[in-house]
Design an enzyme around this catalytic site. Structure first.
Site, PDB file in Angstrom:
ATOM      1  N   GLY A 534       0.833  -1.191   0.000  1.00  0.00           N
ATOM      2  CA  GLY A 534       0.000   0.000   0.000  1.00  0.00           C
ATOM      3  C   GLY A 534       0.870   1.244   0.000  1.00  0.00           C
ATOM      4  N   ASP A 646      15.898  -8.972   3.218  1.00  0.00           N
ATOM      5  CA  ASP A 646      15.642  -8.061   2.097  1.00  0.00           C
ATOM      6  C   ASP A 646      16.473  -6.800   2.251  1.00  0.00           C
ATOM      7  OD1 ASP A 646      14.567  -7.346  -0.306  1.00  0.00           O
ATOM      8  OD2 ASP A 646      12.675  -6.600   0.509  1.00  0.00           O
TER       9      ASP A 646
END
Ligand SMILES: *[C@@H]1O[C@H](CO)[C@@H](O)[C@H](O)[C@H]1NC(C)=O
Length: 842
Positions: A534, A646
C-alpha cells in the site's frame, strides 16, 4: 471504341482479381503481430509488427494502459526493435483480435525495460486467453533471472533479458481476447503479442501414455503451453528458419546431464518427412543433426543419455521426440529404450523401422501426468540389452515438452507447505523469486496467511477469553506487548537508543480519526512511498512530531502477512539503527503502522536517480557502519537471531542527521535455532541482491544477509543500480561487474565519479576487500556482520586520517595520523569483534 472496351475488360479483370483476393483473404487465417505501446510498425525478418496505436480494424485494446518506451536497450534478441516499447497496465488490459476460428500459436513477449515512475522488478501480473488462464502472479524479471541461473549452472553463459511465453490454442470463436491482469496492488507490462495460425494439425487427440496404451486425451479441447523446444545435437534454430510457425529451437546441451554421454552427428542429405502430415511439426533442419551415444564401440554400454527439465507439478504433459536415422541403411542397427521420469515409455525403439528408412523425419508423442510432488521431468534414452549388443545405441534429433491445461487453467504458482516453506522445485531450483520491495507472490503469502490464521485459531481455541471486538482481521498473534499496551504513551519518548530485546514494548493504538487527521485524510500529496502493501504517508501526529504512516491495502493479504511479521519483529527489537515503531491502528479493516519519520528518505535516493547532492565518502561510510550495526544486532541481539532477508539500499533509511536505520522487516525470518544450521524457506528478497547459494539451496542463514550487504557496499561506492538492463551485458548485474574489477584490484575504475580525488585510496582498497569477502560464493568464507562492522570502522579511520592529513597538507605529513590508525588497529586486532554488550555500553 476499341480502347473503351479494352478498358472495360481490364477493369472487369481487376474486379475479378480483387474478388479472388478478398475471398482468399477471407478464407485464410492470417498472423497478427502486435507491437505494444508503439505508434509505428517495425519489420523483423520480413514480418511486420504493427504498433498497437496504429489503426487496425482487426486488433483493438481496452483504453487502459500507458505506453512506455526506451531508446537504450542492449541485448542480442532479434526482437530488440519491438522490445523497446511496452504497454503498462495497473488495471486490467484487454487485447481483442478478430480471427477466423482455428488453431493458433499465441506468443506473449516480455522484456523488462526501465520505466519512469515504476520499478519494473515490482511488476506482478497474470494473463488469460478467451477465459483460459495462461499466467498467474508472473514476475518477468524473476523468471528471467531464474532461467539464466539455471542455464549458468550448466555452464552456459546465459544472460537473456526477455521472456517469451508460447501457447497453442484452439479458438472456437471469431475473436481472441487476451486479458492481462495486474496482481493486487501491482502492475504489469507487455511488449508484443504474436498470433500465428496453425494450418496443419499439430496434435492428435489420441496419443500413447507413458507405460500405458494409446488413449484419447482430448488434446484439441485443451490449452497447450510450450515448455521446452530443443534441437538436439545441433545449433539453435531461429524463428526465421522455421518458416510458417516462427518457432525457436534451443540447443539441448544445457539440459543434458553429462553432455559427453552423447555425441553430435550431422547429415544434411535429402531428408524427407516420413508422413506428409508431419511437415509443420518441425523444420527439416531439426532432423539434420542428432545426438547418439558416445563410445559406440564399447560392447557393454552402461549409461543413458539424459535430459532434465523443470516442470510445474500437477499438470499433464506431452513429450514429443523427433528422430531421423542418419547413418544406418537397415533396421536392427540401432535399438534403444526410452524412459520418461524413470518409467519405460518405449522398448526396442528402432527409428529406421518406424520411419520406414534412412533420412526419414519421424516423431513420437508420449503423454505423462506429473504428480503434485514432481518438479522435474527426466527424459532418458539408453541401450536395450534385450536387443543384443550389436544394435544398442540411441539417437535423438529434437525434443519438445508441452503442458496441457487442467480445468481451464495453464497457470502455475509456487506452492508452500503449512510452515510457509517451499515444498517444491527439488532442492536446487525454484521457479519463483519474489522480487522487489516486499512484492512476492500473493499466493505465497496467502499460504503464510493461512498459517497465521491457523496459529490464531489455535490460540483462540486455547484462550477463549481473548478479547475479540474487531470482526475484521487483527494481529492476534502479535507480541503481547503491543496488543496489551493500547493505552500506553507513544514509544518514541521511552525508546531505548541501544539494543534491547525485552519483550514488553510500548506501542500506541491510534484511532482511525487520529490517523485521518495526521494525514489530512490520506492526502495523496503526502505520499512518500508506495509498495506492494500500500502507501506510506508523511503525517504529523498530535504531539507535533512527524511520522511515516504505512497504510496496508485492506484487500491485500500479502501486505497483511508482512505487516504482521513487521509488527512482531519491531515489537521485539529496539535499536538505534533499526527504524522504530510508534504505534498502529486497526479499525474498520484498516491496518496502519506508524513509524518514526526518516527525514532523509532512502539511502538509494542519495546515491543515484535523484537530484540530491552526492554523499561524501565519509558520510557513506558512516551510513554503511550504521546499517551494519543494525544488522549485527538483528543477527546476534535476539535470543534467536533474526535474518532480515531483504537488505537493499531502499530499506536503509536516513534520519535528519543521516543516521542509518534498517527498515522493512516484512520478510524477516527468525534465524536458525541451535539444532539447525539454516532455515529452509522459499526464496524471497530482491533481484540483484540475492545470495546465489540461498537461491540454489533455499537455505537461509545470516550469511545470506551478508551477501546482500556486500552488494549494498558496491552500490554505495559505484552509485548505480544493482540491476541495470540498459547497460551492456557484462555490466547489467552490479555484483558481477564490481567483482570483476575488484578481483583485478582496480575497483577505483568504476567508482562514483563524485568520489574521485575525495577519498583515500587505501580506504577504498580495504572497502573493496570487505565487499568482495561478503560476496564470496561459499558462505563459510563470508565474514559475519560483526566482522564486517569492525572492518568498516577501520576503513572509516583510514579515511578520517587521510582527511586529517589533507587538511594539514604541506604543514604536516599525514604519515603520523596514519601511523596512529595503524597503531590503534594493532590494539583492536588483538581484541574480539565488538560484541553487543560493548555496543550497548557505548
Ligand atoms: C537408464 O535410465 C533408467 C531410468 O532412470 C534406469 O532404470 C536404467 O537403469 C538406466 N540405464 C543405465 C544403463 O544406466
Amino acid at each position: 471504341m476499341e480502347k473503351l472496351q479494352c478498358r472495360q475488360v481490364r477493369s472487369l479483370f481487376f474486379l475479378v482479381i480483387m474478388f479472388v483476393f478478398i475471398r482468399i483473404g477471407e478464407a485464410q487465417s492470417q498472423s497478427f503481430l502486435i507491437n505494444c505501446g508503439a505508434n509505428s510498425s517495425v519489420n523483423i525478418d520480413g514480418r511486420k509488427w504493427v504498433g498497437d496505436l496504429v489503426r487496425n480494424s482487426n486488433v483493438s485494446f481496452s483504453s487502459t494502459g500507458m505506453a512506455a518506451s526506451t531508446d537504450s536497450l542492449s541485448g542480442d534478441s532479434i526482437y530488440e526493435p519491438i522490445y523497446k516499447s511496452a504497454r503498462i497496465f495497473k488495471d486490467g488490459l484487454n487485447y481483442t483480435v478478430e480471427v477466423i476460428p482455428g488453431n493458433y500459436i499465441v506468443r506473449l513477449h516480455f522484456c523488462p525495460i526501465p520505466l519512469e515512475d515504476l520499478n519494473v522488478n515490482d511488476s506482478l501480473f497474470g494473463a488469460a486467453a478467451n477465459g483460459l488462464k495462461l499466467l498467474s502472479q508472473l514476475s518477468v524479471p524473476g523468471e528471467i533471472a531464474h532461467k539464466n541461473l539455471y542455464l549458468q549452472s550448466s555452464g552456459e553463459n546465459a544472460s537473456s533479458l526477455s521472456l517469451i511465453k508460447e501457447y497453442v490454442l484452439g479458438i472456437k470463436l471469431d475473436v481472441l481476447v487476451i486479458e492481462l491482469i495486474p496482481s493486487e496492488g501491482s502492475f504489469g507490462f507487455i511488449n508484443a503479442i504474436e498470433v500465428v495460425p496453425v494450418v496443419d494439425r499439430l496434435f492428435e487427440d489420441t496419443i500413447q501414455k507413458v507405460a500405458g496404451n494409446d488413449m484419447d486425451f482430448n488434446l484439441s479441447g485443451r490449452g497447450i503451453e510450450t515448455m521446452y523446444r530443443l534441437n538436439v545435437g545441433g545449433p539453435e534454430i531461429k524463428p526465421s528458419q522455421d518458416s510458417d510457425l516462427w518457432r525457436m529451437w534451443e540447443v539441448d546441451s544445457s539440459y543434458m546431464i553429462t553432455a559427453n554421454a552423447g555425441v553430435e552427428i550431422r547429415n544434411s542429405s535429402n531428408i524427407t518427412y516420413a508422413s506428409m502430415n508431419d511437415s509443420s511439426l518441425a523444420p527439416l533442419l531439426v532432423y539434420e543433426t542428432a545426438r547418439t551415444m558416445s563410445n559406440t564401440e564399447v560392447l557393454e554400454k552402461r549409461f543413458n543419455m539424459s535430459w532434465k527439465f523443470e516442470v510445474d507439478p500437477d499438470f499433464d504433459y506431452v513429450v514429443r521426440l523427433h528422430f531421423c536415422e542418419l547413418l544406418y541403411d537397415s533396421a536392427n542397427e540401432r535399438i534403444f529404450k526410452i524412459y520418461i521420469n524413470n518409467r519405460t515409455a518405449a522398448n526396442t525403439f528402432d527409428v529406421f523401422a518406424r520411419a520406414g528408412g534412412r533420412n526419414r523425419a519421424y516423431h513420437q508423442d508420449y503423454f505423462d501426468a506429473v504428480s503434485s510432488k514432481t518438479y522435474t521431468l527426466w527424459i532418458q534414452l539408453g541401450p536395450d540389452t534385450a536387443a543384443g549388443a550389436s544394435g544398442t545405441d540411441a539417437l535423438l534429433s529434437g525434443l519438445e515438452i508441452f503442458k496441457l491445461s487442467r480445468n481451464g487453467n495453464l497457470a502455475y504458482v509456487e506452492k508452500y507447505d503449512s510452515a510457509g516453506n517451499s515444498v517444491s522445485r527439488s532442492k536446487s531450483w525454484i521457479l519463483w523469486v519474489g522480487i522487489g520491495a516486499g512484492i512476492a507472490s500473493a499466493v505465497i503469502l496467502a499460504a503464510v496467511f493461512t498459517l497465521v490464521f491457523y496459529i490464531r485459531k489455535n490460540r483462540r481455541d486455547k484462550s477463549s477469553d481473548m478479547k475479540n471486538n474487531s470482526p475484521g482481521w487483527r494481529p492476534l498473534f502479535l507480541h503481547k506487548g503491543i496488543v496489551n499496551s493500547t493505552a500506553n504513551a507513544k514509544g518514541t519518548g521511552s525508546q531505548n537508543p541501544n539494543g534491547s530485546t525485552s519483550s514488553t514494548r510500548s506501542g500506541k493504538r491510534f484511532t482511525l480519526a487520529e490517523i485521518r487527521c495526521a494525514t489530512n485524510n490520506f492526502d495523496e500529496s503526502l505520499v512518500i512511498g508506495v509498495g506492494g502493501f500500500g502507501k506510506v504517508y508523511k503525517g504529523e501526529i498530535e504531539d507535533g512530531s512527524l511520522a511515516a504512516i504505512k497504510r496496508a491495502n485492506p484487500q491485500s493479504e500479502q501486505g497483511l502477512a508482512e505487516f504482521e511479521t513487521e509488527i512482531e519483529m519491531l515489537s521485539r527489537l529496539r535499536h538505534r539503527h533499526l527504524v522504530s515503531l510508534i504505534g498502529f491502528c486497526e479499525e474498520q479493516n484498516e491496518m496502519i503502522l506508524v513509524y518514526e519519520y526518516m527525514a532523509n528518505g532512502t539511502l538509494r535516493s542519495h546515491l543515484f536517480g535523484s537530484d540530491l547532492p552526492p554523499l561524501t565518502w565519509k558520510q557513506r561510510l558512516d551510513v554503511c557502519i550504521g546499517a551494519a550495526r543494525g544488522l549485527h544486532y538483528l543477527h546476534t541481539g535476539a535470543e534467536q537471531g533474526i535474518i532480515h532477508r531483504d537488505i537493499k539500499t531502499t530499506n536503509i533509511l536516513l534520519d535528519e542527521n543521516f543516521v542509518a536505520k534498517m527498515s522493512d522487516f516484512g520478510l524477516s525470518k527468525t534465524g536458525p535455532s541451535m539444532e539447525h544450521t539454516h532455515v529452509s524457506t522459499a526464496v524471497k528478497g530482491s533481484f540483484g541482491y540475492l545470495d546465489p547459494e540461498y537461491f540454489r539451496r533455499q537455505q537461509l542463514t545470516e550469511k545470506s544477509d551478508v551477501y546482500s550487504f556486500g552488494v549494498v557496499l558496491f552500490e554505495v561506492v559505484c552509485a548505480r543500480a544493482v540491476i541495470n538492463p540498459t547497460l551492456p551485458k557484462d555490466q547489467i548485474n552490479l555484483a558481477e561487474w564490481a567483482m570483476k574489477w575488484q578481483r583485478q584490484r582496480s575497483l577505483e575504475t568504476i567508482i562514483d565519479p563524485h568520489l574521485k580525488g575525495n577519498l583515500s585510496l587505501e580506504s577504498l582498497e580495504k572497502f573493496g576487500e570487505i565487499a568482495e569477502k561478503c560476496l564470496d560464493d561459499e558462505r563459510k568464507n563470508r565474514p559475519t556482520m560483526g566482522e564486517v562492522l569492525w572492518h568498516l570502522e577501520y576503513v572509516l579511520q583510514l579515511q578520517e586520517a587521510w582527511m586529517h592529513a589533507n587538511d594539514r597538507e604541506n604543514s604536516f605529513s599525514g604519515c603520523q595520523a596514519l601511523a596512529e590508525v595503524e597503531e590503534e588497529r594493532e590494539i583492536r586486532n588483538g581484541k574480539e569483534v565488538p560484541t553487543l554488550d560493548e555496543e550497548k555500553s557505548k
